[in-house]
Design an enzyme around this catalytic site. Structure first.
Site, PDB file in Angstrom:
ATOM      1  N   PRO A 163       0.820  -1.214   0.000  1.00  0.00           N
ATOM      2  CG  PRO A 163      -0.660  -1.481   1.777  1.00  0.00           C
ATOM      3  CD  PRO A 163       0.604  -2.025   1.196  1.00  0.00           C
ATOM      4  CB  CYS A 164       1.105   4.123  -2.105  1.00  0.00           C
ATOM      5  SG  CYS A 164      -0.531   4.579  -2.709  1.00  0.00           S
TER       6      CYS A 164
END
Length: 82
Positions: A50-51
């Site tokens: 995830p960013c």
């Protein structure tokens, strides 16, 4: 040949099983996978994470957010799967 995968999402897990068959090692949370469960040898390690920890749209907690440290799991897999 895909020899190992770690995925939390139920639908993505079903896609892995459909694409690679029921005999592939398919795990859930990578942080709970022991080194001994990772393949001893492989040609390539591919990972995504995830960013939100770094994104302007997220809370920008960076490495303080557990999701921001998931890249370390890719590093661990590379070390184990030399």
């Amino acid at each position: 040949e895909c020899v190992f995968a770690s995925e939390l999402d139920t639908q993505a897990r079903a896609t892995y099983a459909a694409n690679f068959g029921p005999d592939m090692a398919l795990y859930g949370d990578i942080t709970e996978v022991r080194d001994a469960e990772l393949p001893a040898r492989c040609d390539m390690v591919v990972g995504g994470f995830p960013c939100q920890s770094f994104s302007a749209r997220g809370e920008r907690m960076g490495l303080e957010d557990p999701r921001g440290r998931l890249y370390l799991e890719v590093v661990r897999a590379m070390k184990v799967c030399q």
